[in-house]
Structures are given as C-alpha cells and as structure tokens.
Motif scaffolding. Structure first.
Motif, PDB file in Angstrom:
ATOM      1  N   UNK A   1       2.096 -29.951  53.619  1.00 10.49           N
ATOM      2  CA  UNK A   1       2.357 -29.971  52.181  1.00 10.49           C
ATOM      3  C   UNK A   1       2.549 -28.555  51.688  1.00 10.49           C
ATOM      4  N   UNK A   2       3.313 -28.389  50.625  1.00 11.97           N
ATOM      5  CA  UNK A   2       3.590 -27.073  50.060  1.00 11.97           C
ATOM      6  C   UNK A   2       3.281 -27.099  48.571  1.00 11.97           C
ATOM      7  N   UNK A   3       2.775 -25.986  48.070  1.00 10.58           N
ATOM      8  CA  UNK A   3       2.532 -25.822  46.636  1.00 10.58           C
ATOM      9  C   UNK A   3       3.527 -24.795  46.103  1.00 10.58           C
ATOM     10  N   UNK A   4       4.061 -25.071  44.927  1.00 10.44           N
ATOM     11  CA  UNK A   4       5.110 -24.232  44.350  1.00 10.44           C
ATOM     12  C   UNK A   4       4.688 -23.722  42.981  1.00 10.44           C
ATOM     13  N   UNK A   5       4.954 -22.443  42.718  1.00 16.38           N
ATOM     14  CA  UNK A   5       4.648 -21.843  41.425  1.00 16.38           C
ATOM     15  C   UNK A   5       5.857 -21.044  40.961  1.00 16.38           C
ATOM     16  N   UNK A   6       6.410 -21.416  39.804  1.00 18.50           N
ATOM     17  CA  UNK A   6       7.549 -20.707  39.233  1.00 18.50           C
ATOM     18  C   UNK A   6       7.072 -19.584  38.307  1.00 18.50           C
ATOM     19  N   UNK A   7       7.898 -18.572  38.195  1.00 14.56           N
ATOM     20  CA  UNK A   7       7.645 -17.480  37.250  1.00 14.56           C
ATOM     21  C   UNK A   7       8.972 -16.830  36.901  1.00 14.56           C
ATOM     22  N   UNK A   8       8.946 -15.998  35.862  1.00 17.11           N
ATOM     23  CA  UNK A   8      10.129 -15.228  35.516  1.00 17.11           C
ATOM     24  C   UNK A   8      10.875 -15.710  34.295  1.00 17.11           C
ATOM     25  N   UNK A   9      10.447 -16.839  33.730  1.00 19.32           N
ATOM     26  CA  UNK A   9      11.108 -17.327  32.534  1.00 19.32           C
ATOM     27  C   UNK A   9      10.819 -16.446  31.333  1.00 19.32           C
ATOM     28  N   UNK A  10      11.520 -16.726  30.246  1.00 21.57           N
ATOM     29  CA  UNK A  10      11.312 -15.953  29.034  1.00 21.57           C
ATOM     30  C   UNK A  10      12.411 -16.190  28.028  1.00 21.57           C
ATOM     31  N   UNK A  11      12.413 -15.326  27.009  1.00 19.83           N
ATOM     32  CA  UNK A  11      13.408 -15.393  25.944  1.00 19.83           C
ATOM     33  C   UNK A  11      14.428 -14.284  26.171  1.00 19.83           C
ATOM     34  N   UNK A  12      15.701 -14.643  26.129  1.00 20.43           N
ATOM     35  CA  UNK A  12      16.762 -13.670  26.350  1.00 20.43           C
ATOM     36  C   UNK A  12      17.930 -14.007  25.431  1.00 20.43           C
ATOM     37  N   UNK A  13      18.681 -13.004  25.056  1.00 25.24           N
ATOM     38  CA  UNK A  13      19.857 -13.238  24.232  1.00 25.24           C
ATOM     39  C   UNK A  13      21.019 -13.739  25.086  1.00 25.24           C
ATOM     40  N   UNK A  14      21.931 -14.437  24.469  1.00 27.42           N
ATOM     41  CA  UNK A  14      23.126 -14.899  25.166  1.00 27.42           C
ATOM     42  C   UNK A  14      23.838 -13.710  25.804  1.00 27.42           C
ATOM     43  N   UNK A  15      24.278 -13.926  27.039  1.00 27.03           N
ATOM     44  CA  UNK A  15      24.898 -12.855  27.809  1.00 27.03           C
ATOM     45  C   UNK A  15      23.938 -12.082  28.674  1.00 27.03           C
ATOM     46  N   UNK A  16      22.651 -12.298  28.461  1.00 25.08           N
ATOM     47  CA  UNK A  16      21.641 -11.594  29.228  1.00 25.08           C
ATOM     48  C   UNK A  16      21.393 -12.230  30.581  1.00 25.08           C
ATOM     49  N   UNK A  17      20.395 -11.712  31.279  1.00 24.72           N
ATOM     50  CA  UNK A  17      20.073 -12.207  32.612  1.00 24.72           C
ATOM     51  C   UNK A  17      18.569 -12.342  32.791  1.00 24.72           C
ATOM     52  N   UNK A  18      18.197 -13.194  33.717  1.00 22.10           N
ATOM     53  CA  UNK A  18      16.818 -13.398  34.126  1.00 22.10           C
ATOM     54  C   UNK A  18      16.810 -13.717  35.610  1.00 22.10           C
ATOM     55  N   UNK A  19      15.683 -13.416  36.267  1.00 22.73           N
ATOM     56  CA  UNK A  19      15.494 -13.850  37.639  1.00 22.73           C
ATOM     57  C   UNK A  19      14.236 -14.685  37.716  1.00 22.73           C
ATOM     58  N   UNK A  20      14.389 -15.921  38.129  1.00 25.15           N
ATOM     59  CA  UNK A  20      13.259 -16.799  38.334  1.00 25.15           C
ATOM     60  C   UNK A  20      12.797 -16.713  39.784  1.00 25.15           C
ATOM     61  N   UNK A  21      11.497 -16.854  39.973  1.00 22.00           N
ATOM     62  CA  UNK A  21      10.919 -16.875  41.313  1.00 22.00           C
ATOM     63  C   UNK A  21      10.156 -18.177  41.519  1.00 22.00           C
ATOM     64  N   UNK A  22      10.191 -18.661  42.736  1.00 15.99           N
ATOM     65  CA  UNK A  22       9.430 -19.842  43.137  1.00 15.99           C
ATOM     66  C   UNK A  22       8.621 -19.436  44.367  1.00 15.99           C
TER      67      UNK A  22
END
Length: 126
Positions: A1-22
């Motif tokens: 079995x594997x456990x998963x935890x996401x991070x990296x979300x947030x508030x950004x303006x249109x045209x911006x960028x984000x990197x999510x991690x799992x």
C-alpha cells in the motif's frame, strides 16, 4: 500500500505558474503509475495527467497539453505537476492518485486508482 500527500497549491494570478508535488510513502513507489486529477466546485473529478511507473510514458487531458508537465523522481518518491500559463478555469482541488496493477499503462478513469491523497487547492484569479 502507498500513502500520498500533495503540496504546492495556492493562489496565483492568471498566466502564472505553480508546481504541485505528490510525496509517497509505503510500498516501492517505482511500482506505481501516478495520475493527477482535479475537482472544481459542483463538478465531477476529472483526469489531468498521468505518468507510468518508469516515467517514460505520460498522457494529458487536452485542456492542459502544452501548459502542464508531469514528471517523477523515483529516488525521492515524488511526482510533480508543473503548471504554466494558468487560467481561472484551472481552479480546483488537485489530487494525486496511484495504481500498481496496470502501472505500465496510462489510465484516465477515477475508478482505476485505489490510492488517493487528500488534495491541494489551486486558485487562479482573473
């Protein structure tokens, strides 16, 4: 079995960028294919991107092709979703999910994935 935890979300303006991690813990992460899904308020959870166990195969929903990139670092037990040129319609809770039984195949259905993280909120303002 594997456990998963996401991070990296947030508030950004249109045209911006984000990197999510799992980040994964538990059984050997390199055995699993991993996908990102998202769910906007009042909508069904939808497929975004998937990467197979080796990292050599990827697939994307058409609305994010050319803007999002999925990748993995099996040594770090982590899958990433790099998101560029974000749009307000990308606003959603983003989930990572994993499956091991058909890990060489790029699957898109929610029902194909037995393991899920708790989600991370991405909000894109106009």
């Amino acid at each position: 079995q594997v456990q998963l935890v996401e991070s990296g979300g947030g508030l950004v303006q249109a045209g911006g960028s984000l990197r999510l991690s799992c980040a994964a813990s538990g059984r050997s992460f390199s055995d699993y294919a991993v996908a990102w899904f998202r769910q906007a308020p009042g909508k069904e959870r939808e497929f975004v991107a998937v990467i197979n166990r080796s990292g050599g195969g990827t697939d994307y929903t058409s609305s994010v092709k050319g803007r999002f990139t999925i990748s993995r670092d099996n040594a770090e037990n982590t899958v990433y979703l790099q998101m560029y040129s974000l749009k307000p319609e990308d606003t959603a809770v983003y989930y990572c999910a994993a499956q091991v039984h058909l890990a060489r195949i790029l699957l898109r259905a929610v029902s194909d994935y037995p393991y899920w993280g708790q989600g991370t909120q991405v909000t894109v303002s106009p």
